[in-house]
Write an enzyme that holds these catalytic residues in place. Sequence first.
Site, PDB file in Angstrom:
ATOM      1  N   CYS A  11      59.003  89.126  60.782  1.00 21.26           N
ATOM      2  CA  CYS A  11      60.426  89.306  60.461  1.00 21.26           C
ATOM      3  C   CYS A  11      60.737  90.785  60.343  1.00 21.26           C
ATOM      4  O   CYS A  11      59.864  91.650  60.499  1.00 21.26           O
ATOM      5  CB  CYS A  11      60.768  88.592  59.164  1.00 21.26           C
ATOM      6  SG  CYS A  11      59.830  89.200  57.740  1.00 21.26           S
ATOM      7  N   ASP A  29      17.549  81.339  54.926  1.00 26.81           N
ATOM      8  CA  ASP A  29      18.152  80.054  54.610  1.00 26.81           C
ATOM      9  C   ASP A  29      17.048  79.007  54.734  1.00 26.81           C
ATOM     10  O   ASP A  29      16.048  79.231  55.413  1.00 26.81           O
ATOM     11  CB  ASP A  29      19.290  79.778  55.593  1.00 26.81           C
ATOM     12  CG  ASP A  29      19.814  78.361  55.481  1.00 26.81           C
ATOM     13  OD1 ASP A  29      20.190  77.965  54.370  1.00 26.81           O
ATOM     14  OD2 ASP A  29      19.813  77.652  56.505  1.00 26.81           O
TER      15      ASP A  29
END
Length: 822
Positions: free
Chosen positions: A22, A509
């Site tokens: 805008c 991990d």
Amino acid sequence: MPDDTLSSPLQHTRLHVEGMHCASCVGQIEAALKKVPGVREARVNLATETAEVNAQDTVLPAQLIQAITDAGYTVPAEQLTLNIEGMHCASCVGRVQQALEAVPGVLEASVNLATEQASVSLVSGTDPETLRKALAAVGYRTAAPAQTGTTDRDARREQAQRSLNRDFWLALVLTLPVFVMEMGGHLFPPFHIWLMMQLGHDTSNLIQFVLTTLVLVGPGRRFFAQGVPALLRLAPDMNSLVVVGTTAAWGYSVVATFVPHWLPRGTDNVYFEAAAVIVTLILLGRYLEARARGRTSDAIRHLVGLRPRTARVRRDGTFQDVPLEAIQAGDELLVRPGEKIAVDGEVIEGRSHIDESMLSGEAEPVARSVGDEVIGGTLNTHGTLTYRATRVGSDTVLAQIISMVETAQGARLPIQALVDKVTMWFVPAVIGLALLTFIVWLVFGPEPALSMALVNAVAVLIIACPCAMGLATPTSIMVATGRAASLGILLRRGEALQALRDTTLIAFDKTGTLTEGKPSLTDLHPAPGFEKDSLLRWIAAAEQASEHPSAQALVRAAEAQQMSLPSAEQFEARAGYGVTAVVEGRRIAIGNARLMEILHISVSSMQADANTLAEAGKSPLFAAVDDQLAGVLAVADTLKPSASAAIQALHAQHIEVVMITGDNQRTADAIARQAGIDRVFAEVLPGGKVEALKTLRRQGGRIAFVGDGINDAPALAEADVGIAIGTGTDVAIDSADAVLMSGDLMGVPRAVALSHATLRNIRQNLFWAFAYNGALIPVAAGVLYPAFHLLLSPMFAAGAMALSSVFVLSNALRLRRFKPVL
């Protein structure tokens, strides 16, 4: 006082801006740009999503982009790779980089002498033609942007090698008589007497003049074509050193030949042989260097060669041979024994064994049948397969590997920054030293002082070649990244080579990384009032929509008992906790103790059972039906065969190993004991892996993280070096610095060992390059003459200069034979 900055030249910059919605966005960006010191005017257009900025030429595009970014908007950048022609030494690299970074719109430029390429990050919309003009202004030519693969680059290098080979032999034929005529008498005095009787002094000098002139204007023309413009721009390079040195020797000899009375008595010696031999030896060195450089790209050529040129594709009901470029996703292809898979695809008919060593480094072929994936470039060893193309062109795994390796080969390590600073001033400094040498010998040297001054100044110019400095780092990177690819390790960012060398801790991990990632249901203990089969049926039904490995283990267990699973409604996966769903009207919950706590379900009655399972290395889960504890179950995921060996090898490299997992503490500790892991971060939520890495970083040292899943991507990006398992997700791989193409964890210590070998190789190269110049420039200047009456002939200086680059390249090529001793 007037503001001087107001009178400085203005430059116009046009930026593409993303994220505007805008008019208020427009105002925010304009205000942010106008706050940048030096900006005179800023206009933002919402419709075209652009910002037009007029600012003093001291304002860098990066400053404008930073202002827009700080305001919460994005300026997209483009990456462009240019082939650069005419670079010969490290000083060329610095000048090319400076010229590119001076172009408005360029954010960063990285120039690689070994690959003869420049990687440029520039503001979206910047005209690439401005880059080519900027390079032309400093004396370098550009070819079209490089494409994946090395076809164009190899063609140019082969042409350059042929040209150098032709020029060398022509120079040698012309130089040999000059060398024999001038130096033969020094080696065999009777030859000099015979030559003077046959030709005479003047005729001998005239022949040498003609032959040497032909050497300089013929094979030696390449040095003048690049060296003279560089001198006129006051930016001398290695070619300039050759031009000044050979011209000085030739020019002095011309005067001594045609107007000897212009020179002091006794100084009318000729040095035609020095000028001719210098050109010939440097051409030989460049030819050998070009051949060695070509070998640094062997890894890329090997990868490109894995792609077949044609494939057998079903067209109109029959299989026809078509070019690789004509294959489209969805095509059905036939591959027979001994043929290569053309593109990535899925087997729809047949069984075979595929040699995937180009991906995994494992020589043992793997079985492939209907439903399995096949990768382009791999070799079908036994049966006949029909497969459907799923990825073609640049989307194939092989194309992405080639792109990754090329990107890594063009990287600039932090260690290169020091080299760049030195080499930018090296050539001007050498010219200054040569001039100083000439003056000192002319003033303080013995007779004939003028001749001695000339010879020693030329020797300084010729021996001080910065080529070895410029090649020391990039050639080692090129060879190392290629060798890594052959070991199944893809270094997506070449900088990872240096970072891995400095790594002191590696965090893994667990699921899918240290373990196989295919857990199975090992235990199911229903609570009183619940029946085992019914409980399994409900929880498997609830887990059907989950992609978590543990969920799939429960579904497989139910399917193994041929259970018919009802559909689940209101399914909700809670990352790091478990899942909830409604099955046949019952509220089902499966997860860890934290999930039960959130649901206000007590697990105290079965906590002892869960602890026993965890201490056995299994992952306990609780199940609840209608908010009542219904049982405890366990899934177990076995360690990969290579896990313990990899961790042991890392310990031998003095690297601490940590495991980060969402499992409960007891299970994690049990697995850590099996694998030999030093420390454990357990019960970590997906977002907590980044925090765990930050905690580890505060202890000092560099940290690497190894993972495979989507939830590992933030941790891979957070670590100093992110290493993704190639069998993992695309998101994880895109976040990583290095990729292990197979699940073999031995790739981690191999990558660390290769990084140590590469940095050691680079240090050797840099030591040789700098020590060589540091030691031989004073010798060439004549520092040994007062004590030992030793001088370095310009001819020997030319030979030593050529050998320095060949030595550096040969040393880098040793990395092709790298074998980690683990």
